[in-house]
Design a protein around this motif. Sequence first.
Motif, PDB file in Angstrom:
ATOM      1  N   PRO A  39      -9.165 -13.132  23.111  1.00 15.24           N
ATOM      2  CA  PRO A  39      -8.148 -12.273  23.716  1.00 15.24           C
ATOM      3  C   PRO A  39      -8.518 -11.857  25.132  1.00 15.24           C
ATOM      4  CG  PRO A  39      -8.827 -11.415  21.583  1.00 15.24           C
ATOM      5  CD  PRO A  39      -9.706 -12.557  21.885  1.00 15.24           C
ATOM      6  N   ASN A  40      -7.531 -11.400  25.855  1.00 11.86           N
ATOM      7  CA  ASN A  40      -7.793 -10.847  27.172  1.00 11.86           C
ATOM      8  C   ASN A  40      -8.740  -9.676  27.038  1.00 11.86           C
ATOM      9  OD1 ASN A  40      -4.394 -11.488  27.711  1.00 11.86           O
ATOM     10  ND2 ASN A  40      -6.044 -12.528  28.756  1.00 11.86           N
ATOM     11  N   ILE A  70      -6.158 -15.755  14.167  1.00 14.39           N
ATOM     12  CA  ILE A  70      -4.698 -15.705  14.264  1.00 14.39           C
ATOM     13  C   ILE A  70      -4.252 -14.294  14.581  1.00 14.39           C
ATOM     14  CG2 ILE A  70      -2.558 -15.935  12.963  1.00 14.39           C
ATOM     15  CD1 ILE A  70      -3.896 -18.281  11.494  1.00 14.39           C
ATOM     16  N   GLU A  71      -4.923 -13.378  13.935  1.00 11.13           N
ATOM     17  CA  GLU A  71      -4.479 -12.013  14.127  1.00 11.13           C
ATOM     18  C   GLU A  71      -4.714 -11.500  15.547  1.00 11.13           C
ATOM     19  OE1 GLU A  71      -5.990  -8.724  11.763  1.00 11.13           O
ATOM     20  OE2 GLU A  71      -5.022  -7.547  13.346  1.00 11.13           O
ATOM     21  N   VAL A  72      -5.944 -11.696  16.027  1.00  9.45           N
ATOM     22  CA  VAL A  72      -6.236 -11.084  17.317  1.00  9.45           C
ATOM     23  C   VAL A  72      -5.816 -11.955  18.487  1.00  9.45           C
ATOM     24  CG1 VAL A  72      -8.183  -9.816  16.355  1.00  9.45           C
ATOM     25  CG2 VAL A  72      -8.570 -12.006  17.520  1.00  9.45           C
ATOM     26  N   TYR A  73      -5.594 -13.227  18.218  1.00  7.53           N
ATOM     27  CA  TYR A  73      -5.443 -14.087  19.374  1.00  7.53           C
ATOM     28  C   TYR A  73      -4.206 -14.984  19.352  1.00  7.53           C
ATOM     29  CZ  TYR A  73      -6.782 -17.271  23.105  1.00  7.53           C
ATOM     30  OH  TYR A  73      -6.793 -18.006  24.240  1.00  7.53           O
ATOM     31  N   LEU A  74      -4.132 -15.771  18.323  1.00  8.79           N
ATOM     32  CA  LEU A  74      -3.100 -16.812  18.367  1.00  8.79           C
ATOM     33  C   LEU A  74      -1.714 -16.279  18.057  1.00  8.79           C
ATOM     34  CD1 LEU A  74      -5.051 -19.694  16.655  1.00  8.79           C
ATOM     35  CD2 LEU A  74      -4.454 -19.457  19.064  1.00  8.79           C
ATOM     36  N   GLY A  75      -1.688 -15.358  17.150  1.00  8.72           N
ATOM     37  CA  GLY A  75      -0.383 -14.863  16.729  1.00  8.72           C
ATOM     38  C   GLY A  75       0.255 -15.837  15.755  1.00  8.72           C
ATOM     39  N   HIS A 104      -6.671 -20.186  28.029  1.00  9.46           N
ATOM     40  CA  HIS A 104      -5.744 -19.584  27.079  1.00  9.46           C
ATOM     41  C   HIS A 104      -4.654 -20.547  26.636  1.00  9.46           C
ATOM     42  CE1 HIS A 104      -7.320 -15.567  27.140  1.00  9.46           C
ATOM     43  NE2 HIS A 104      -7.285 -15.523  28.470  1.00  9.46           N
ATOM     44  N   ASP A 105      -4.570 -21.674  27.315  1.00  9.67           N
ATOM     45  CA  ASP A 105      -3.499 -22.608  26.970  1.00  9.67           C
ATOM     46  C   ASP A 105      -3.943 -23.470  25.788  1.00  9.67           C
ATOM     47  OD1 ASP A 105      -1.816 -24.932  26.887  1.00  9.67           O
ATOM     48  OD2 ASP A 105      -1.068 -24.301  28.852  1.00  9.67           O
ATOM     49  N   MET A 106      -3.366 -23.170  24.627  1.00 14.87           N
ATOM     50  CA  MET A 106      -3.847 -23.796  23.399  1.00 14.87           C
ATOM     51  C   MET A 106      -3.620 -25.298  23.395  1.00 14.87           C
ATOM     52  SD  MET A 106      -5.498 -21.927  21.522  1.00 14.87           S
ATOM     53  CE  MET A 106      -6.121 -21.112  22.919  1.00 14.87           C
TER      54      MET A 106
END
Lengths: 537, 277, 404, 361, 245
Positions: B70-71, B271-276, B235-237
């Motif tokens: 995350p940022n 997923i929770e903290v980053y990817l959504g 950050h670009d998956m």
Amino acid sequence: MGYKCIRVATAAVLLILLILGPAAAVERPFGEILQALPSASYEAKATLIRELAETGHPRAVPVLRALSEGDLYVRKADQRVFIVRKGEGGYDLVDPLSGEPAGQAGRRDVKRIGINNTLRNVLAAQLASLSLAAPEAAVRRAAVAQMLGELDASLAATLRARLAEEPDRGVRGMIREALALVDLQAADEATRLAAVQTLHGSLTPEARVRLMALAADPEAGEALRTQARQAVASIDRWRSFYRLMETVFFGLSAGSVLLLAAIGLAITFGVMGVINMAHGEFLMLGAYTAYVLQQLLPGQVGLAVVLAVPAAFAVTGLVGVAIERGLIRHLYGRPLETLLLTFGLSLILQQAVRTIFSPLNRSVATPAWMSGAWQINPALALTYNRLAIILFALAVFLALLALLRFTRLGLQVRAVSQDRQMAQALGVRSEWVDALTFGLGAGIAGIGGVALSQLTNVGPNLGQAYIIDSFLVVVFGGVGNLWGTLVAALTLGLANKFLEPAAGAVLAKILVLVFIILFIQRRPRGLFPQRGRAAEA
Amino acid sequence: MKLPTPLRPFTERDRVFDALVPPAQRVRRQTRHGTILHVEDVTVSFDGFKALDALTLYIYEGELRCIIGPNGAGKTTMMDVITAKTRPDAGQVFFGDGIDLLRLSEPEVAQVGVGRKFQKPTVFEQQSVWDNLVLALHSDKRVWASVWFRLAPAQREQIEQVLETIGLVAERSRLAGELSHGQKQWLEIGMLLLQQPALLLVDEPVAGMSGHEMEQTAELLTALAGERSVVVVEHDMEFVRSIARRVTVLHQGAVLAEGSMAEVQQDPRVIEVYLGA
Amino acid sequence: EPPIKVGVLHSLSGTMAISETTLKDTVLMLIEQQNAKGGLLGRQLEPVVVDPASDWPMFAERARQLLSQDKVDVVFGCWTSVSRKSVLPVFEELNGILFYPVQYEGEESSRNVFYTGAAPNQQAIPAVDYLRDELGVERWMLVGTDYVYPRTTNKILQAYLKSNGVAEGDVREVYTPFGHSDWQSIVADIKRFAAAGKKTGVISTVNGDANVPFYKELSNQGIAPEDIPVIAFSVGEEELSGLDAEPLVGHLAAWNYFMSVDTPRNDEFVESWLDYIDDDARVTNDPMEAHYIGFNMWAQAVEKAGTTETDAVIDALVGVAVPNLTGGYSAMMPNHHITKPVLIGEIQDDGQFQVVWRTPGLVLGDAWSDYLPESKQIIADWREPLRCGNYNVKTGSCSGQNVE
Amino acid sequence: MGLLWASLRRDRGGQVLLVLLLAAIILVPLLNLAVPAGAPGHLSAYTVALLGKYLCFALLAVSVDLVWGYCGILTLGHGAFFALGGYAMGMHLMRQIGDRGVYGHPVLPDFMVFLDWESLPWFWHGFDLFPFAMLMVLAAPGLLALVFGFFAFRSRVNGVYLSIITQALTFALMLAFFRNEMGFGGNNGLTDFKDLLGFDLQSEAMRVSLFVASALALALGFLASRYLTVTRFGQVLNAVRDAEGRTRFLGYRVENYQLFVWVFSAMLAGVAGALYVPQVGIINPNEFSPLNSIEMVVWVAVGGRATLYGAALGALLVNYAKTFLTSAAPEAWLFFLGGLFVVVTLFLPQGLVGLLRRSRA
Amino acid sequence: MPSAATGAAAAQAVTPTLALESIQQYYGESHILRDLSLTVPAGSCTCVMGRNGVGKTTLMKVIMGLLPIRAGRLLFEGDVLSGRPAVARARAGIGYVPQGRHIFPQLTVEENLQVPLGAGRTDRIPPRVFELFPVLREMLHRRGGDLSGGQQQQLAIGRALVLAPKLLILDEPTEGIQPNVVHDIGEVIRRLREEDGLTVLLVEQKLPFARRVASDFHIIERGSVVRSGAIAALTDALVQQHLSV
Ligand SMILES: Nc1ncnc2c1ncn2[C@@H]1O[C@H](COP(=O)(O)OP(=O)(O)OP(=O)(O)O)[C@@H](O)[C@H]1O
Ligand SMILES: Nc1ncnc2c1ncn2[C@@H]1O[C@H](COP(=O)(O)OP(=O)(O)OP(=O)(O)O)[C@@H](O)[C@H]1O
Ligand SMILES: [Mg+2]
Ligand SMILES: [Mg+2]
């Protein structure tokens, strides 16, 4: 009370004398002695002054005071002596014998009765013994202090008499001290010992001098000498304590001067980033405003100084706004070039002042409430002008801090100085902000100039004398930080004053500079550096 | 004996002017375990806020490692620590086997072979694209050498090639300050290439690049790996997926997860903290 | 007939402008008056004014310009010693004439320079005599700006005081930087020094701008002239006009001239000055009188020589005597210094001085002080046969000359 | 060297400067010595001395431009190095006076005699030897720059902080040199020089030689500086100016680059000072005045930053303007000079050089 | 949601929020925007696309009034904007999120957000901002310059919203932002359009994001608009043709 009694009594005596006529006068009457003054030589004048005092005439005090203040004149036409009050247009004459107004005279119609330093001494001594019964405690205190210098047996008697009726505790203490000084020379050991005891905490220089002499006097007994030595030691302890206090005061006051000189720069340079070489000239403009106001309000020195503060703010502020709008705004984003431009401006402003006001220094008077000193004790006196300036500097500082902290301007200034384009894109009128800020910095410098006019020369070179110090203060404190400027100014002031007694004024200054150079090596961004990622990059 | 306080910092400093020491040799890295970078228990705090919290991380020789998170997770701060820009409060950073990076200054870190591309492109705006590249060129960078430095034909060739790679041939003599954001990104990558570091730290290389350019960058980085070690923060998956073999996820200054892209993508915490969702 | 050119070499900008501008105006006024009288040798005088801008090398440059480009016949100029030192070689090389109007430390005598200001013996020594004899001063604080004039003067005074039996501990020297503005510590120090039980006097060689804050501090800390008199050598009417004199009344200055001197010639001079400058508030001062004397001496020497040719005028100048403004005559001596009376004045609240003492006769300017060991044995005499500014009577040699 | 020629070929201004200097070296002696005084075309000693002084200032400006224009160090204290070089030369000239001083002392300069110095202070020894004095002309400013720069650059003092402490440095030195105890003649400084290398300083030939020496020094100083700026060394300086931090990450020890150019520039300034002193005949602590140092920066800005020849041009021009205006308009010259600075900043952001460039384009 | 999918054609009927007519822009001698015209329909989210260096950022600055143009006209809600300074445009209701964020580094997050309050469109920070970017509340007293890149980007968007703009210009807003926040930003844009009636002008390189949030698109090549249309019309072929090297 006592004074009044004496007055009534002497008035009565005088009345009797007048009624009885010249035949009754054993001594020359007051008026006659007075008339002899103008033509007397300096030596003769001294005798006449003593005689005047000894008449006990109720007008002796005002007349002698007038003489010592240079207000006693002789009318050329008839050689009559008058007390003179300088009024509008001409001189108001006052009859020295009655105290009643006696018409007017032109400047050239009268001639002052000159005195010199020796006479001033005589006058002071005579006035002192005459004013021992004055109604104001302060006057009496000054009288006793004056007497300390020339104590003799007859004076001691007068003092002893006075001690009995003196209502004021402070004056009583002083008289006791004075009497102890006399008693030091007494014949019997006990009196002398008691006198030494009395003088234990005394801070008057005479006490120390005489105790020192006593301590070194082989004639005096061993016990007395030891006591005297101890008394001197205790005096010296106190004196060095007060000396420390005094140095701190000097340091703070020197620091506040630096603060006043630098604080405007802390805005134009510190916040806006303009390397403002014309800052010194803004100070100068402020000082000249004070001068001009005094010219406009003759005879109202205090009012002029008070009014000069807003006036200088307005004048220099407007000049600042004009300069910003006309010139500096073309240079944002080219900070180094502001140096060149403002340097040119500073030359122009200096020469302009030289052309308008002449290259000579101008005299700015100090109001009475800023003259003299608050004599806390004989070893410690705080001069009023310095006290006023310390308070004033702090007030200016706090006002400025509040302005930048609690108004929108403060935020906008910082935003604009950090990223002008972005601020504009967020609707901040950067032109306004720039002009106002620069005007504010200049105006504050003007206020500083008013303060400086009370301490130093008001002349075209005024600014030059402060510009380097101002930059040093801002940089030492950390550019862009007002608190830093405050702390830096006070630190440098204190450092200078603590070094000065040991190293001398020149070396102290050099040492302070070297200290700053070394300090910056340790903290390359000043006392209160801007921190964070952005500052490091 | 204690030195007076103002003098102490002068002795503490471990940076020494190169006039006083023999030229900092490139210490030969003995990569016994195949790790080129050891970051162990590194903690960095700012005014009480822990940007890195006992971070431990190993990068292997020739590896291409992606770091996501995350940022504000501390990715850039980690690079700052490795390149001596920020001194950690605690922990160790070793390069190869022998070199304690925490004892080196920024130029020394660069000289032992760590190159870096910044998150915000930083190039020398007042100099031409060409000169920017010359400055970056791997060579003796001491003062005296610079005074007598001449560009050898081979080096010239090298720069030309890089210009080709980063697509700035036409802009070679423009001032770097006039480039667009994306072009500056490329220029900085070019500079990194010319530095020939053993370890490349690349902070968000494809920000502001179009899809096609992203592919190019991906190719470039993949090609570099093997010979050199590459650490990429991005950050670009899509981009990360296209290059990643091993992915480390940072969160609140520590490693949250590590593994292949597939593994990491499945991790619920990531997923929770980053990817959504 | 081409006009006679008179060079004026005074700073009109920079730090010295404050003092020197007045002198430029004085010379211009004198030229105007002389022209009104028909000029000299039937020729008009023409001023050539340049601005050396308080920059010492620039003084030399300007001097060279005046002498070699503008070909002036005489130059009136300089204030500080360093400016004079800077132009001196130029005047000697190009054989010009310089009139130097300011009191200085002495230790110099050049064939091409005429010193119309006071040498230390024409100011400092009489001042000490006055304080000691008239006011009974026994303890001495010498306060000065740290440069050559105060240092030398104080050295001379130290020697003089010692030779008069003053103890080592009763003399103290303090120096400050130029433009010193924070006098708190020093004034407090003076107070402490004076608290030793003996009558104390302060001799101030404080220069220029530093005086205003110095006197302000003195008065604020309550140093009254009757307790601790301060006598200054660089504070004149002009300096006083820049500060509020009220609190200073009674402090002293030693000069060779005061504006308040009551002579017809002075009245006339003051009148014409106020007229010329068109400002009633302006004052006259000692260096102005020096220029007045110097100018008249030069004019008389030119008349005497019948030419403006340098060598002739230099030779004619020695022995010329002209009236000064204090009621006597000043003469140019063979050492190129002049004779002057010494006056002590007390500051009045109107910024004027009241003369309280004067030397009975004229004092002869001494180029080489008799109180310094090395300079004691040097004399200056520009007449035949000696023709030397620094003749060492011990070795019998003429040292340090740049001119044959 | 090839690099230097190549860059000179592109540097039109530099070419012009060098050609002018060459012309001056040939013409000035001719016009001064060969053309008789009074004849048309004769160059007076006054003009020669004046030109010589300008050239010293030009060299000084080049040295300032090198650190400011190319390395971004805005120095407000370069006058210190200039003055130190000047003092080194002045001390040599003082020693050359020998026993011809007014007191006829065989060793001590006059000011020491009358301030009662017993013997020559240690730092005055050796200055009677010309080679040693010349060494000190380089070493005194060089050492000061080295020590000051070593600490300042190592601690990463930069921007206005550096500017202000350079100013503090020169200010402190000014105060120190004003002190008579320092042994440099206090406020009066060093004057009354008589000869150099056995030749009379006032002689025409000497004056011309000094002029030629100044011109040569300027030419050499310019070439050396030009060379430095076109090498990669110069590029690194530029890089430091634009983004100091970034340069470090490329592996350059920025502090060493700064230190090198700083010391080099200080030495150039020292040489300029050494040539200046015999031509104007005096050196005094005023040369340390911070205002002088600011003025030097102004010359460079007026001429055009980061061009070297522009700096020289600016120095020549501003000083000529000063000479001209102080005699043409003594009361108003500050207006003109101040106005010039204002106008240049507002309308010629790149200085006069920018104007020339624009008019050519 | 029909309102979000306003087609370009439908928008022509009402006055477009922003209309650019034949803009010519130069940096010195280099001609960057050549005769560029485009419209941003009210309520739309218009996306400008193009390769690196074609002039997208330049265009945004031109709209914001930060760069002068040599010719052409700008209309904002029918009023001529050309010639008016950036401040006036901001006060008229254009919010700007620049490329590179341009956070005031020495101001705290809170202060950064307060700067636009001076423009007088609102007098306190709308709570909406913290609702959209909760991280900003946590960081309220940290210096803007200390934030991580992504946090700064969020701050920049939040700051623009404080102006309560009618038109929001976003120059590559997703650059450097973590995926879930990118997603959120997309949501934010959608909500702003729907709930606040905001018009959005977006520069975006990432196709998926553009496709998700935009309603219209313009492709710029060599300083002019070469293709425009509803986002649905942005085919892979077009992308291939104009957006790849
Ligand atoms: N100098 C500093 N002072 C205070 N806080 C800082 C400083 N430097 C970094 N931080 C904080 O440390 C945290 C980590 O920042 P960092 O830049 O390393 O994040 P990041 O992982 O690179 O994020 P992003 O992906 O957004 O670039 C952030 O919350 C940031 O605000
Ligand atoms: N200040 C400037 N001076 C001269 N040229 C410039 C300047 N700024 C940008 N340019 C040039 O203008 C062109 C357009 O730049 P711009 O920044 O608008 O591109 P962009 O489309 O936003 O690119 P990116 O996608 O990389 O952000 C580029 O070629 C760039 O080199
Ligand atoms: Mg980051
Ligand atoms: Mg862009």
